[in-house]
Write a protein that holds these residues in place. Structure first.
Motif, PDB file in Angstrom:
ATOM      1  N   GLU A  27      52.296   3.136   6.783  1.00  0.00           N
ATOM      2  CA  GLU A  27      53.555   3.611   6.434  1.00  0.00           C
ATOM      3  C   GLU A  27      54.290   2.579   5.603  1.00  0.00           C
ATOM      4  N   ASP A  28      55.039   2.899   4.905  1.00  0.00           N
ATOM      5  CA  ASP A  28      55.787   1.807   4.029  1.00  0.00           C
ATOM      6  C   ASP A  28      55.034   0.555   3.518  1.00  0.00           C
ATOM      7  N   ILE A  29      54.306   0.781   2.646  1.00  0.00           N
ATOM      8  CA  ILE A  29      53.456  -0.069   2.190  1.00  0.00           C
ATOM      9  C   ILE A  29      54.325  -0.991   1.005  1.00  0.00           C
ATOM     10  N   VAL A  30      54.167  -2.249   1.210  1.00  0.00           N
ATOM     11  CA  VAL A  30      55.126  -3.032  -0.076  1.00  0.00           C
ATOM     12  C   VAL A  30      54.248  -3.969  -0.429  1.00  0.00           C
ATOM     13  N   VAL A  31      54.241  -4.224  -1.577  1.00  0.00           N
ATOM     14  CA  VAL A  31      53.336  -5.391  -2.627  1.00  0.00           C
ATOM     15  C   VAL A  31      54.332  -6.375  -3.050  1.00  0.00           C
TER      16      VAL A  31
ATOM     17  N   SER B 295      52.888  -0.875   7.591  1.00  0.00           N
ATOM     18  CA  SER B 295      53.022  -0.331   9.268  1.00  0.00           C
ATOM     19  C   SER B 295      52.318   0.725   9.664  1.00  0.00           C
ATOM     20  N   GLY B 296      51.678   0.461  10.924  1.00  0.00           N
ATOM     21  CA  GLY B 296      50.975   1.611  11.516  1.00  0.00           C
ATOM     22  C   GLY B 296      51.837   2.222  12.669  1.00  0.00           C
ATOM     23  N   ALA B 297      51.579   3.267  13.054  1.00  0.00           N
ATOM     24  CA  ALA B 297      52.631   3.995  14.068  1.00  0.00           C
ATOM     25  C   ALA B 297      52.063   3.441  15.448  1.00  0.00           C
ATOM     26  N   SER B 298      50.896   2.723  15.738  1.00  0.00           N
ATOM     27  CA  SER B 298      50.755   2.225  16.956  1.00  0.00           C
ATOM     28  C   SER B 298      49.562   1.022  16.876  1.00  0.00           C
ATOM     29  N   SER B 299      49.587   0.337  17.872  1.00  0.00           N
ATOM     30  CA  SER B 299      48.443  -0.691  18.062  1.00  0.00           C
ATOM     31  C   SER B 299      47.022  -0.396  17.878  1.00  0.00           C
ATOM     32  N   ARG B 300      46.658   0.930  18.057  1.00  0.00           N
ATOM     33  CA  ARG B 300      45.468   1.431  17.845  1.00  0.00           C
ATOM     34  C   ARG B 300      45.339   1.663  16.332  1.00  0.00           C
ATOM     35  N   GLN B 301      46.524   2.122  15.610  1.00  0.00           N
ATOM     36  CA  GLN B 301      46.199   2.663  14.378  1.00  0.00           C
ATOM     37  C   GLN B 301      46.417   1.081  13.369  1.00  0.00           C
ATOM     38  N   VAL B 302      46.981   0.008  13.636  1.00  0.00           N
ATOM     39  CA  VAL B 302      46.957  -0.958  13.064  1.00  0.00           C
ATOM     40  C   VAL B 302      45.485  -1.739  13.146  1.00  0.00           C
TER      41      VAL B 302
ATOM     42  N   ILE C   3      44.647 -12.714  -1.605  1.00  0.00           N
ATOM     43  CA  ILE C   3      45.319 -11.587  -1.110  1.00  0.00           C
ATOM     44  C   ILE C   3      45.632 -11.698   0.404  1.00  0.00           C
ATOM     45  N   ILE C   4      46.857 -11.577   0.971  1.00  0.00           N
ATOM     46  CA  ILE C   4      47.081 -11.814   2.135  1.00  0.00           C
ATOM     47  C   ILE C   4      47.910 -10.396   2.625  1.00  0.00           C
ATOM     48  N   VAL C   5      47.469  -9.626   3.597  1.00  0.00           N
ATOM     49  CA  VAL C   5      47.766  -8.729   4.161  1.00  0.00           C
ATOM     50  C   VAL C   5      48.533  -8.717   5.562  1.00  0.00           C
ATOM     51  N   HIS C   6      49.632  -8.087   5.685  1.00  0.00           N
ATOM     52  CA  HIS C   6      50.250  -8.131   7.072  1.00  0.00           C
ATOM     53  C   HIS C   6      50.285  -6.484   7.601  1.00  0.00           C
ATOM     54  N   LEU C   7      49.776  -6.318   8.792  1.00  0.00           N
ATOM     55  CA  LEU C   7      49.855  -4.888   9.249  1.00  0.00           C
ATOM     56  C   LEU C   7      50.757  -5.281  10.608  1.00  0.00           C
TER      57      LEU C   7
END
Length: 122
Positions: A15-19, A36-43, A79-83
């Motif tokens: 959800e809400d992907i930002v570059v 974002s992910g809805a839960s720790s499991r999804q993240v 590339i750095i990704v924050h989830l």
């Protein structure tokens, strides 16, 4: 590489992907992507899938925060990704510091969980 990451996150219902284009702003990477992910499991699942995709594309990958799943940082070289879980993302509010844009290719399908979390914390 940005397109690969965004497509993989979209496939995993992020959800809400930002570059954020960091070229000329920072030497840490060329791009930063937040989602974002809805839960720790999804993240955690999104992080695992993304790490595999980056490794398959020949990118070196390191990760922090995977066991907790609240905020996972994936360093893929250029590339750095924050989830995040939405409430953790709202608390740290990296978008305010770095700015960024939502990929046009995702259109209206993406949910704005970040805005909902901000509203809930106010």
């Amino acid at each position: 590489m940005v397109d690969l990451v965004v497509a993989k996150l979209d496939d995993d219902k992020a959800e809400d992907i930002v570059v954020v284009d960091l070229r000329g702003k920072s030497s840490i990477a060329d791009h930063m992507i937040m989602a974002s992910g809805a839960s720790s499991r999804q993240v955690g699942a999104m992080a695992d899938h993304l790490m595999r995709a980056l490794k398959d594309a020949g990118q070196p990958v390191s990760v922090e925060g995977l066991p907790q799943g609240d905020w996972v940082l994936i360093d893929g070289g250029d590339i750095i990704v924050h989830l995040f879980r939405p409430e953790v993302r709202a608390f740290y509010n990296l978008e305010k510091m770095w700015g960024g844009t939502r990929p046009a290719s995702l259109g209206a399908r993406t949910k704005d969980a970040f805005a909902s979390a901000v509203q809930a914390s106010v």
